[in-house]
Structure formats: structure tokens, C-alpha cells
Design an enzyme around this catalytic site. Structure first.
Site, PDB file in Angstrom:
ATOM      1  N   GLY A 279       0.800  -1.228   0.000  1.00 13.68           N
ATOM      2  CA  GLY A 279       0.000   0.000   0.000  1.00 13.68           C
ATOM      3  C   GLY A 279       0.824   1.264   0.000  1.00 13.68           C
ATOM      4  O   GLY A 279       0.295   2.356   0.253  1.00 13.68           O
TER       5      GLY A 279
ATOM      6  N   GLY B  77       2.577   2.505  -2.654  1.00 16.00           N
ATOM      7  CA  GLY B  77       2.702   3.129  -3.973  1.00 16.00           C
ATOM      8  C   GLY B  77       1.810   4.340  -4.145  1.00 16.00           C
ATOM      9  O   GLY B  77       0.768   4.466  -3.503  1.00 16.00           O
TER      10      GLY B  77
ATOM     11  N   CYS C  44      -1.685   3.455  -5.138  1.00 12.28           N
ATOM     12  CA  CYS C  44      -2.303   2.387  -4.345  1.00 12.28           C
ATOM     13  C   CYS C  44      -3.432   2.932  -3.489  1.00 12.28           C
ATOM     14  O   CYS C  44      -3.280   3.999  -2.887  1.00 12.28           O
ATOM     15  CB  CYS C  44      -1.305   1.796  -3.357  1.00 12.28           C
ATOM     16  SG  CYS C  44       0.117   1.085  -4.122  1.00 12.28           S
TER      17      CYS C  44
ATOM     18  N   GLY D  16       7.894   1.303  -3.735  1.00 13.26           N
ATOM     19  CA  GLY D  16       6.766   2.229  -3.666  1.00 13.26           C
ATOM     20  C   GLY D  16       6.974   3.351  -2.683  1.00 13.26           C
ATOM     21  O   GLY D  16       7.696   3.213  -1.682  1.00 13.26           O
TER      22      GLY D  16
ATOM     23  N   GLY E 139      -2.387   2.082 -11.162  1.00 11.94           N
ATOM     24  CA  GLY E 139      -2.122   0.914 -10.331  1.00 11.94           C
ATOM     25  C   GLY E 139      -2.469  -0.333 -11.113  1.00 11.94           C
ATOM     26  O   GLY E 139      -3.420  -0.331 -11.907  1.00 11.94           O
TER      27      GLY E 139
END
Ligand code: XMP
Length: 491
Positions: free
Chosen positions: A304, A306, A309, A343, A391
Site C-alpha cells: 500500500g 505506492g 495504491c 513504492g 495501479g
């Protein structure tokens, strides 16, 4: 029993901390050594990896990044043939000797030859008979003024009698001299029976000089990694990617601390033998340890984190990226297996922080999606140029993937789209990112920031950065102070 609120751990990310400056005898940023490992067996000159996302890494990005000393991971949202072709483009883009050059028979047409030159992004094709005996060479130049696409290549090629060739074991210095003396761009290498045994090109020799820190394999070819999934064709895909010369496979699954990921990793190792396999994504020490125990040669960390994301918002799960790296690196510490911080890198300082926290490299998505080398066109909006980033679990990417998989067209395509929209719970979003020009410039900024950061921590190399660095937690006021403030920003 759950922990009480006061027992809860705090998760931190890059903006929550700073590195405390330390005495430094690093005289110049140039003295900072950024060499590192992507995986157990793959060395890099700079700790930068491009993400396996369809708006980030195909062959053009992978070539650019390997030349700069990093590595690219070709995404897996392609057919096996397409992904293999992207790997081949990287492996064939340059090399000391191209061992398996592209060939055609004499009866092939100019149209076919030009098609291959365009698709494979090569400058010329060696013409051979059925036993690989060299008959001639055609280059783009031989054919560009040709009107008839159905003409045979044997009529337009430079025939063997006029071709400059060398023996299979020729030294690079001699090959260079022959290319130069004859003002030619390609030198076919022949075995004792006149059969094609390799090709040396002037472009490759120039590239060796231009990019001395390039990430190369033992044959002098650029290195590239490729992503595979955990279901369906992943073993067949892995085999074909390795046959094409992929240097590492990246098992790509959002929740990598899972039975699926571990079984896939073990399966690849068991079936395909000596192969570098990166596994992820995890965000904990236990996650890293379980993947390492299953054979991972590097562990990708980030759940999570990124820019595109929404996993944390949608699922409530994740670990802020600095803590994820610190914990995973601690879990991996005794194994010597590198950690890839995947990320959340927005600024060059984030690279320094990720490495100081224990990562060996960082994986970059959206920052690279805005560059010339990422797949897809630039988009003009109100006079400003953008590129698309999305994404891999976004609705748009899922729709595209499903449409491609079901290979439907017309009204059926609409049905597929409707079905995806009904079923999907996206964990990613799509967005525009300002066009940033060449990836080289972005990498220069990231690595320049890292080198300066190393100097502030008194570190000559990345191992020393990890050892010497000291993080300090900051408040939101401290973070605000870190940014430009109380001025009218001009640029
Ligand atoms: P940055 O911040 O560099 O991050 O753009 C790139 C990384 O983001 C991950 N990724 C996703 N994560 N949903 C997610 O939760 C998605 O749809 C998604 N797509 C990519 C991935 O690890 C990538 O390298």
C-alpha cells in the site's frame, strides 16, 4: 487479547523522519560508492529499479535503466510472446558479441525484413541458408529506398563476397579496428565452416564507452528482470522468459506473505533450477523470513505504499513504508538477501532514507511513468504534457487485462467491461503525471540526492550508510519546515 491502544506500535514513513547529519570525511559526492545488489547474484552500480507496471517498464525503460546501472522489471500484463519479445529487445540491444543474431533466409521479402527491423529494433539482418552459412547482410539503409516490398532480400543484400567478416574468436580490439577501418556498422562472426557464430556492431562498442556503469551479464548483454504471477501459465511463462535471457524473475503478488507466493517461489526453484527469483510484496520481518526460507534471492517490500495504491484505504491493511523496510530488513539481516523498497519514493531524500533503513535498492513506479521511456504516449492538457500512470489493481488496468485475456471484440467487449466493473474491488487508481523528459535526468536527481545524503551521514558506501545512519522522528511542524516555506515559489 488485542493490544490496548497504548501498546500499539507506531508505523512511520519517509516524511516522518530525517537522517541526523554526522561527521563526514567524504570529500566529494563523486566519492560516494552507490554499488549494491538487486538480488543475491545481480550487482548494480546504482540502487534503482523500475517497477513492473504497464505504465512504467517495457524494453525501452529496461534498456535505459540498465545502461545507467540500475535494472528494469518487465511487467507481466502481456501475452507470454509479448513479454518474451520485450526481454529479447533488452538482451539484443547491446552486447560484446550478439551470439544469436536475427537471421532470415534469402527468399524472404524486403517487407518481412523491414518488419523485423522495426519490431525488434535492430539495424540489420544476416541472411543465411538452411545450414546457417552466411549469404549476405541487409540493413535498413539497403531497403529504405526500395519500392517493392515483395522483392527478395537476396536481391538487395550485400552479398557474402563483398561482406567484411571475422572469425568467431576475434578479439574486441581487432573487431573494433575492422569496423572502423572498413567504415561498417556490423561485423558477422563466422566459424570454420562459414556458418554464422555471432555479430559485433559498432553501436554496441560505442555504448560500452558511453555507459561504463551499465548493468551487464557475463556475455556483456544488458540485464533485465521480468515479472510472473502465481496462477495459470506462470511456470511456462517463467521458462520462456529465462530461455529468452531474463536475468531474474519477480514473483508479483500484492500479498506476498501468502501460501500462493511461497508455493510459486518453491515451484520455480524446483522446476527451473538455478534462477534468481525475487519475491514479494511483504511488509514485515516474518514475511521477509518466510520468503527467504522458501528460496527468495531478494524480497520486495511495500504494501500500500505506492503512489497509485488504495490498498490501505480499501482493505485497512498495510505498513507505512519506512517501518516496513526497517522491519523486513531486520528479518532478512542474517540471510544476506537484499531488500527492495517498493513504492512511495517521491523525492531523492526518500531513496537515502530507504537505503539507510536497510533496503539495498528502491523500486520506482510513478516517478518513472512520467518519462519518455515509459510505455504509452504523452497527453496534452491545456498546454501541459502528461503521461498516464495507473495501479495494476486499478479498475482501468483490470478491465484492459480481462479484455485482453478474453480476446473479445465489439459488443462482447462491453459485456466483459460490465462484468469487471460489477465484480471488481479496485486497490489502485489511475492518474496523470507531468511529463518529465528522459529517465536519465530523473535517475541523476535520485542518485545525486543519495550521494549527497551519504555524505551528510558520513558514509562512503551503502553498507556504511546503513550502519552509521541515525533516524530522528519529526513532527508535522518539522516536516513543514523541511519544505520551501514563507516564500512565493517561482519554480
Ligand atoms: P510508486 O509510489 O513508485 O509505487 O508509484 C510503485 C509500486 O506500487 C505498487 N502498485 C500497487 N499497489 N495497488 C497497490 O496497492 C495497485 O494497483 C498497484 N499498482 C502498483 C507496486 O508495488 C509498484 O511497484
Amino acid at each position: 487479547m488485542k493490544d490496548s491502544a497504548s501498546d500499539l506500535r507506531v508505523g512511520l514513513t519517509f516524511d516522518d523522519v530525517l537522517l541526523v547529519p554526522k561527521f563526514s570525511d567524504v570529500k566529494s559526492r563523486r566519492d560516494a560508492d552507490t554499488r549494491t545488489y538487486f538480488s543475491r547474484g545481480i550487482r548494480l552500480s546504482v540502487p534503482i529499479v523500475s517497477a513492473n507496471m504497464d505504465t512504467v517498464t517495457e524494453s525501452t525503460m529496461a534498456i535505459a535503466l540498465a545502461r545507467l546501472g540500475g535494472i528494469g522489471v518487465i511487467h507481466r500484463f502481456l501475452t507470454i510472446e509479448e513479454q518474451v519479445s520485450e526481454v529479447l529487445k533488452v538482451k539484443r540491444s547491446e552486447g560484446v558479441v550478439i551470439e544469436d543474431p536475427i537471421t532470415l533466409g534469402p527468399e524472404a521479402t524486403v517487407g518481412q525484413a523491414l518488419g523485423i527491423i522495426k519490431d525488434r529494433e535492430v539495424g540489420g539482418i544476416v541472411i543465411v541458408d538452411g545450414s546457417k552459412k552466411v549469404l549476405g547482410l541487409v540493413t535498413r539503409r539497403d531497403m529504405t529506398l526500395e519500392d517493392s516490398m515483395s522483392r527478395k532480400v537476396k536481391e538487395v543484400m550485400t552479398p557474402r563476397s563483398k561482406l567484411v567478416v571475422a572469425g568467431k574468436g576475434v578479439s574486441m580490439d581487432k573487431a573494433k579496428e575492422m569496423l572502423h577501418a572498413n567504415k561498417i556498422e556490423k561485423l558477422p562472426l563466422l566459424d570454420a565452416k562459414g556458418r554464422l557464430a555471432g555479430l559485433v556492431t559498432s553501436k554496441d562498442i560505442m555504448k560500452r564507452k558511453e555507459f561504463p556503469n551499465a548493468t551487464k551479464d557475463s556475455k556483456g548483454r544488458l540485464r533485465v528482470a521480468a515479472a510472473v504471477g502465481v496462477k495459470g501459465d506462470h511456470l511456462e511463462r517463467s521458462r520462456r522468459l529465462l530461455d529468452a535471457g531474463a536475468d531474474a524473475l519477480v514473483v508479483d503478488i500484492a500479498h506476498g506473505h501468502s501460501a500462493y507466493a511461497i508455493e510459486t517461489l518453491r515451484g520455480i526453484k524446483r522446476e527451473l533450477g538455478e534462477v534468481e527469483v525475487v519475491a514479494g510484496n511483504v511488509a514485515t520481518a516474518k514475511g521477509a523470513q518466510d520468503l527467504i526460507r522458501a528460496g527468495a534471492d531478494a524480497v520486495k517490500v511495500g504494501v500500500g505504499s505506492g503512489s497509485i495504491c488504495v490498498t490501505r484505504v480499501v482493505t485497512g491493511s498495510g505498513v507505512p513504508q519506512l517501518t516496513a523496510i526497517l522491519d523486513s530488513a531486520a528479518g532478512a539481516a542474517d540471510s544476506g538477501v537484499p531488500i527492495i523498497g517498493d513504492g512511495g519514493v517521491r523525492n531523492p531524500g526518500d531513496v537515502t532514507k530507504a537505503i539507510a533503513a536497510g533496503a539495498s535498492t528502491v523500486m520506482i513506479g510513478s516517478l518513472f511513468a512520467g518519462t519518455e521511456e515509459s510505455p504509452g504516449p504523452t497527453i496534452l492538457r491545456e498546454g501541459v504534457r502528461y503521461k498516464l500512470t495507473r495501479g495494476m489493481a486499478s479498475l482501468a488496468a483490470t478491465v484492459d487485462r480481462r479484455v485482453r485475456e478474453t480476446k473479445t471484440a465489439g459488443p462482447k467487449e462491453d459485456e466483459v467491461i460490465e462484468e469487471v466493473i460489477e465484480e471488481s474491488v479496485p486497490e489502485g487508481v489511475e492518474g496523470l503525471i507531468p511529463y518529465k523528459g528522459k529517465v536519465e535526468e530523473v535517475v541523476r536527481q535520485l542518485v545525486g540526492g543519495l550521494r549527497s545524503g551519504m555524505s551528510y551521514s558520513g558514509a562512503h558506501d551503502l553498507a556504511e550508510l546503513r550502519k552509521k545512519s541515525e533516524f530522528m522522528r519529526i513532527t508535522s511542524a518539522g516536516h513543514k519546515e523541511s519544505l520551501p516555506h514563507d516564500i512565493q515559489k517561482v519554480v
